[in-house]
Motif scaffolding. Structure first.
Motif, PDB file in Angstrom:
ATOM      1  N   ASP A   1       0.815  -1.212   0.000  1.00 24.50           N
ATOM      2  CA  ASP A   1       0.000   0.000   0.000  1.00 24.50           C
ATOM      3  C   ASP A   1       0.854   1.269   0.000  1.00 24.50           C
ATOM      4  N   TYR A   2       2.170   1.131  -0.143  1.00 26.59           N
ATOM      5  CA  TYR A   2       3.031   2.308  -0.210  1.00 26.59           C
ATOM      6  C   TYR A   2       3.788   2.374  -1.538  1.00 26.59           C
ATOM      7  N   GLY A   3       3.186   1.804  -2.557  1.00 24.77           N
ATOM      8  CA  GLY A   3       3.721   1.999  -3.899  1.00 24.77           C
ATOM      9  C   GLY A   3       4.994   1.244  -4.210  1.00 24.77           C
TER      10      GLY A   3
ATOM     11  N   PHE B   1       1.300  -4.715   5.175  1.00 21.36           N
ATOM     12  CA  PHE B   1       0.542  -3.477   5.027  1.00 21.36           C
ATOM     13  C   PHE B   1       1.191  -2.338   5.808  1.00 21.36           C
ATOM     14  N   ASN B   2       0.782  -1.106   5.503  1.00 22.96           N
ATOM     15  CA  ASN B   2       1.298   0.049   6.215  1.00 22.96           C
ATOM     16  C   ASN B   2       0.250   0.577   7.192  1.00 22.96           C
ATOM     17  N   LYS B   3      -0.602   1.518   6.776  1.00 26.22           N
ATOM     18  CA  LYS B   3      -1.544   2.142   7.710  1.00 26.22           C
ATOM     19  C   LYS B   3      -2.785   2.590   6.973  1.00 26.22           C
ATOM     20  N   SER B   4      -3.844   2.857   7.732  1.00 22.89           N
ATOM     21  CA  SER B   4      -5.170   2.945   7.142  1.00 22.89           C
ATOM     22  C   SER B   4      -5.398   4.166   6.271  1.00 22.89           C
ATOM     23  N   PHE B   5      -4.798   5.320   6.576  1.00 24.70           N
ATOM     24  CA  PHE B   5      -5.145   6.485   5.765  1.00 24.70           C
ATOM     25  C   PHE B   5      -4.696   6.316   4.316  1.00 24.70           C
ATOM     26  N   LEU B   6      -3.667   5.491   4.095  1.00 26.23           N
ATOM     27  CA  LEU B   6      -3.213   5.229   2.735  1.00 26.23           C
ATOM     28  C   LEU B   6      -4.236   4.432   1.932  1.00 26.23           C
ATOM     29  N   TRP B   7      -5.109   3.722   2.624  1.00 32.88           N
ATOM     30  CA  TRP B   7      -6.023   2.798   1.943  1.00 32.88           C
ATOM     31  C   TRP B   7      -7.174   3.515   1.258  1.00 32.88           C
ATOM     32  N   LYS B   8      -7.221   4.833   1.381  1.00 35.17           N
ATOM     33  CA  LYS B   8      -8.223   5.622   0.665  1.00 35.17           C
ATOM     34  C   LYS B   8      -7.844   5.807  -0.796  1.00 35.17           C
ATOM     35  N   ALA B   9      -6.581   5.580  -1.102  1.00 34.61           N
ATOM     36  CA  ALA B   9      -6.112   5.780  -2.476  1.00 34.61           C
ATOM     37  C   ALA B   9      -6.697   4.728  -3.405  1.00 34.61           C
ATOM     38  N   HIS B  10      -6.839   5.101  -4.667  1.00 35.04           N
ATOM     39  CA  HIS B  10      -7.351   4.160  -5.654  1.00 35.04           C
ATOM     40  C   HIS B  10      -6.272   3.147  -6.029  1.00 35.04           C
ATOM     41  N   LEU B  11      -6.704   1.953  -6.291  1.00 29.95           N
ATOM     42  CA  LEU B  11      -5.772   0.927  -6.744  1.00 29.95           C
ATOM     43  C   LEU B  11      -5.369   1.191  -8.193  1.00 29.95           C
ATOM     44  N   THR B  12      -4.112   0.979  -8.483  1.00 32.33           N
ATOM     45  CA  THR B  12      -3.658   1.054  -9.863  1.00 32.33           C
ATOM     46  C   THR B  12      -4.162  -0.172 -10.630  1.00 32.33           C
TER      47      THR B  12
ATOM     48  N   VAL C   1      -3.522  -7.829  -8.997  1.00 28.74           N
ATOM     49  CA  VAL C   1      -2.895  -8.568  -7.903  1.00 28.74           C
ATOM     50  C   VAL C   1      -3.902  -8.905  -6.803  1.00 28.74           C
ATOM     51  N   VAL C   2      -4.697  -7.911  -6.388  1.00 29.69           N
ATOM     52  CA  VAL C   2      -5.581  -8.110  -5.227  1.00 29.69           C
ATOM     53  C   VAL C   2      -7.042  -8.299  -5.621  1.00 29.69           C
ATOM     54  N   GLY C   3      -7.376  -8.057  -6.874  1.00 31.15           N
ATOM     55  CA  GLY C   3      -8.762  -8.148  -7.302  1.00 31.15           C
ATOM     56  C   GLY C   3      -9.270  -6.781  -7.741  1.00 31.15           C
ATOM     57  N   ASN C   4     -10.388  -6.767  -8.399  1.00 28.52           N
ATOM     58  CA  ASN C   4     -10.889  -5.547  -9.031  1.00 28.52           C
ATOM     59  C   ASN C   4     -11.639  -4.661  -8.034  1.00 28.52           C
ATOM     60  N   TYR C   5     -10.903  -4.199  -7.007  1.00 28.86           N
ATOM     61  CA  TYR C   5     -11.466  -3.295  -6.013  1.00 28.86           C
ATOM     62  C   TYR C   5     -11.067  -1.855  -6.350  1.00 28.86           C
ATOM     63  N   SER C   6     -11.827  -0.902  -5.808  1.00 34.12           N
ATOM     64  CA  SER C   6     -11.514   0.502  -6.057  1.00 34.12           C
ATOM     65  C   SER C   6     -10.356   0.988  -5.203  1.00 34.12           C
ATOM     66  N   THR C   7     -10.369   0.643  -3.903  1.00 37.67           N
ATOM     67  CA  THR C   7      -9.332   1.092  -2.971  1.00 37.67           C
ATOM     68  C   THR C   7      -8.831  -0.088  -2.146  1.00 37.67           C
ATOM     69  N   TYR C   8      -7.708   0.130  -1.476  1.00 36.54           N
ATOM     70  CA  TYR C   8      -7.200  -0.878  -0.541  1.00 36.54           C
ATOM     71  C   TYR C   8      -8.213  -1.134   0.567  1.00 36.54           C
ATOM     72  N   GLY C   9      -8.845  -0.059   1.046  1.00 39.91           N
ATOM     73  CA  GLY C   9      -9.803  -0.210   2.131  1.00 39.91           C
ATOM     74  C   GLY C   9     -10.932  -1.151   1.759  1.00 39.91           C
ATOM     75  N   ASP C  10     -11.430  -1.042   0.519  1.00 39.32           N
ATOM     76  CA  ASP C  10     -12.487  -1.948   0.058  1.00 39.32           C
ATOM     77  C   ASP C  10     -12.000  -3.392   0.092  1.00 39.32           C
ATOM     78  N   TRP C  11     -10.789  -3.592  -0.399  1.00 35.83           N
ATOM     79  CA  TRP C  11     -10.216  -4.941  -0.440  1.00 35.83           C
ATOM     80  C   TRP C  11     -10.054  -5.510   0.969  1.00 35.83           C
ATOM     81  N   ILE C  12      -9.457  -4.728   1.866  1.00 39.41           N
ATOM     82  CA  ILE C  12      -9.206  -5.206   3.227  1.00 39.41           C
ATOM     83  C   ILE C  12     -10.516  -5.464   3.964  1.00 39.41           C
TER      84      ILE C  12
END
Length: 330
Positions: A70-72, A95-106, A112-123
């Protein structure tokens, strides 16, 4: 049997050598990219490589790249730098920390993780055990579908708080550790919440002696340190050179006091060099050479003046302690 896992192979712990325990080499965090925070984008591998070469020329042998998914992470770019410089790289799953999980997935990470919009959705969507399985795969098969395996597992929490999703990732990483025996690293925002993290880890049956807690020099609290150390953990003083947080005298004094109390075998040192302005070959910062060229000589003088063996302590901090901390004990 025991070993340390680097990008290219598992090595004998005796071959680890002089080690920085927490750095970032090439990373493009999506959260900061979306905010146009250029300083936080280590996006030029050739410039990063020049700093790694500075480290090598001064006797460095291994760098722990603490960049989680989650940190690129730029896994293949970092692997290329390792191959071209000969510096051993220990990679990081987890993983790192929750505020980063608001970012959109590339698009790459959606694969890699599935067709989710953000890390938060995936987690949020995945169970603890499903997240643990993902981390296990990154240790045993490779990071983000590559063949470069992680040598530690990581979780993190935000400042003075642990969100439900962060607790979920702590438990997932704990279970991944139990399955793989990979050493565990904790991100503590500004050095907070380590004791609360320990409570969660212990509820998962984790031996805290397998855990290193990052950013401890952001919270220069002797009582807090002692409570963490009682559990057998490693303390990572990984903000060396960051005077905006504390003068170097405060860090060195805290480390010397811990050594006087008998904790010298539980201290790790690094720079967490995660901005262009920290790198010499990006924006003329202190660079990866600073600790070896400037900090170590000063520390030896101050430790010797305090009646300690400064040279011996440096060997512990950069060779012996990383060797013990980053070993898979199977």
């Amino acid at each position: 049997m025991s070993f340390i896992r680097t990008f290219f192979k598992d090595i004998d712990p005796e071959d680890l050598g002089f080690t920085y325990s927490h750095e970032h080499i090439v990373c493009i965090p999506q959260y900061w990219k979306e905010k146009n925070a250029d300083d936080l984008l280590l996006d030029d591998p050739e410039k990063s490589k020049l700093d790694v070469l500075d480290f090598k020329e001064l006797g460095g042998k291994t760098i722990v790249d603490a960049t989680a998914i989650d940190y690129g992470r730029q896994v293949e770019e970092v692997a290329k730098i390792s191959e071209e410089t000969g510096i051993q790289i220990i990679g990081t799953a987890g993983f790192n920390k929750s505020f980063l999980w608001k970012a959109h997935l590339t698009d790459h990470l959606k694969k890699v993780v599935g067709n989710y919009s953000t890390y938060g959705d995936w987690i949020e969507d995945k169970s603890i055990n499903e997240l643990a399985d993902f981390v296990i795969k990154e240790v045993e098969v490779g990071l983000e579908g590559t063949g470069f395996k992680a040598g530690q597992v990581k979780f993190g929490t935000w400042y003075n708080s642990i969100s439900p999703l962060e607790e979920k990732t702590i438990r997932a990483v704990a279970r991944a550790h139990k399955a793989t025996k990979a050493p565990v690293h904790s991100h503590t925002e500004a050095g907070t919440m380590a004791l609360e993290q320990i409570e969660i880890l212990e509820s998962e049956g984790i031996d805290i002696g397998n855990v290193s807690f990052g950013h401890m020099d952001r919270n220069l609290d002797p009582y807090y340190y002692q409570e963490i150390l009682k559990k057998g953990a490693y303390l990572s003083f990984d903000g060396i050179g960051k005077i905006k947080y504390a003068p170097e005298s405060a860090r060195i004094s805290a480390i010397i006091e811990l050594c006087k109390k008998g904790y010298s075998d539980k201290i790790l040192i690094s720079g967490d060099t995660a901005r262009k302005s920290y790198y010499k070959h990006y924006d003329y910062g202190l660079g990866l050479e600073f600790i070896i060229k400037k900090w170590i000589p000063r520390f030896i003088i101050e430790a010797d003046n305090a009646g300690l063996d400064g040279t011996g302590l440096i060997k512990k901090f950069f060779v012996e302690n990383p060797k013990n901390c980053f070993t898979f004990k199977v």
